[in-house]
Design a protein around this motif. Structure first.
Motif, short mmCIF file in Angstrom:
data_model
loop_
_atom_site.label_atom_id
_atom_site.label_comp_id
_atom_site.label_asym_id
_atom_site.label_seq_id
_atom_site.Cartn_x
_atom_site.Cartn_y
_atom_site.Cartn_z
N THR A 1 48.10 9.28 -44.30
CA THR A 1 48.79 8.17 -43.62
C THR A 1 47.79 7.21 -42.98
OG1 THR A 1 49.14 9.55 -41.66
CG2 THR A 1 50.95 9.41 -43.25
N TYR A 2 46.67 7.72 -42.53
CA TYR A 2 45.60 6.86 -42.01
C TYR A 2 45.17 5.88 -43.11
CZ TYR A 2 41.02 5.39 -40.32
OH TYR A 2 39.95 4.64 -39.93
N ALA B 1 47.61 3.07 -43.77
CA ALA B 1 47.49 1.99 -42.78
C ALA B 1 46.19 1.21 -42.92
CB ALA B 1 47.60 2.58 -41.36
N TRP B 2 45.09 1.89 -43.18
CA TRP B 2 43.78 1.25 -43.27
C TRP B 2 43.08 1.68 -44.57
CZ3 TRP B 2 45.23 3.67 -38.60
CH2 TRP B 2 45.58 2.77 -37.60
N ARG C 1 47.41 18.09 -41.19
CA ARG C 1 46.15 17.35 -41.02
C ARG C 1 45.84 16.52 -42.27
NH1 ARG C 1 44.24 22.22 -38.64
NH2 ARG C 1 43.20 22.76 -40.59
N ALA D 1 48.06 13.57 -42.25
CA ALA D 1 47.56 12.56 -41.30
C ALA D 1 46.43 11.75 -41.92
CB ALA D 1 47.10 13.23 -40.01
N MET D 2 45.56 12.40 -42.66
CA MET D 2 44.48 11.67 -43.34
C MET D 2 45.05 10.67 -44.33
SD MET D 2 41.92 14.89 -44.04
CE MET D 2 40.64 13.97 -44.92
N VAL E 1 37.11 9.38 -44.46
CA VAL E 1 38.45 9.97 -44.62
C VAL E 1 38.89 9.87 -46.07
CG1 VAL E 1 40.90 9.73 -44.00
CG2 VAL E 1 39.15 9.54 -42.23
N ARG E 2 38.66 8.73 -46.69
CA ARG E 2 39.08 8.51 -48.08
C ARG E 2 38.38 9.49 -49.01
NH1 ARG E 2 36.50 5.82 -51.83
NH2 ARG E 2 35.19 4.68 -50.38
N ARG F 1 45.59 2.38 -51.18
CA ARG F 1 46.85 2.48 -50.42
C ARG F 1 47.93 3.18 -51.26
NH1 ARG F 1 48.15 -2.54 -47.50
NH2 ARG F 1 47.25 -1.49 -45.71
#
Length: 157
Positions: free
Chosen positions: A124-125, A128-129, A118, A121-122, A2-3, A64
């Motif tokens: 914000t994921y 969080a992580w 979308r 969402a990536m 994702v990153r 982050r």
């Protein structure tokens, strides 16, 4: 994954904007949200910020914080598309270069919004992580080792 994918998206978005900065200023101006001289500032600065965000995400550097910037940018992009749609303005969003007036562009607005949500969402994921195995953050920010001791019969970490 994702990153790196998010970083590549931001790098790809900045590529055409950096190649023709004046066209990017015109794309920002087409939204009719900002009064002069702001479209010029945003138009020239946006691709530079996108390159920095993209490069940091691909490298895994301050992940982050960079993801917060990416998410904030996506909120602004979603707002921009909703703005032009609600005001009956027909433009190409300019998300990947070549913005400006485009008759019939409002037919693509739902797809543009879906794409941007979308990407949000990536981001914000990653807020969080943010930690991944293959990231510069792991070299710079190592977790503090825990020490165990017994205090009044209870284990303390």
């Amino acid at each position: 994954l994702v990153r790196v994918a998010l970083g590549v998206i931001f790098l790809w978005a900045s590529w055409h904007k950096l190649a023709d900065p004046y066209a990017n200023v015109q794309a920002v101006r087409a939204y009719q949200i900002l009064g002069e001289p702001w479209p010029k500032y945003v138009g020239y600065l946006l691709p530079i910020v996108e390159v920095l965000v993209g490069a940091c995400l691909v490298a895994g550097l301050i992940t982050r914080v960079t993801a917060v910037f990416a998410a904030a940018m996506m909120v602004m992009f979603v707002f921009g598309i909703i703005w032009v749609w609600s005001h009956g303005i027909e433009i190409d969003c300019g998300c990947f270069g070549d913005g400006g007036a485009a008759p019939g562009a409002s037919d693509r607005y739902p797809w543009d919004l879906a794409r941007d949500v979308r990407v949000f969402a990536m981001a914000t994921y990653l807020v969080a992580w943010p930690r991944t195995r293959l990231a510069v953050d792991n070299l710079l920010f190592r977790p503090m080792p825990t020490t165990e001791r017994i205090l009044d019969g209870q284990e303390v970490r």
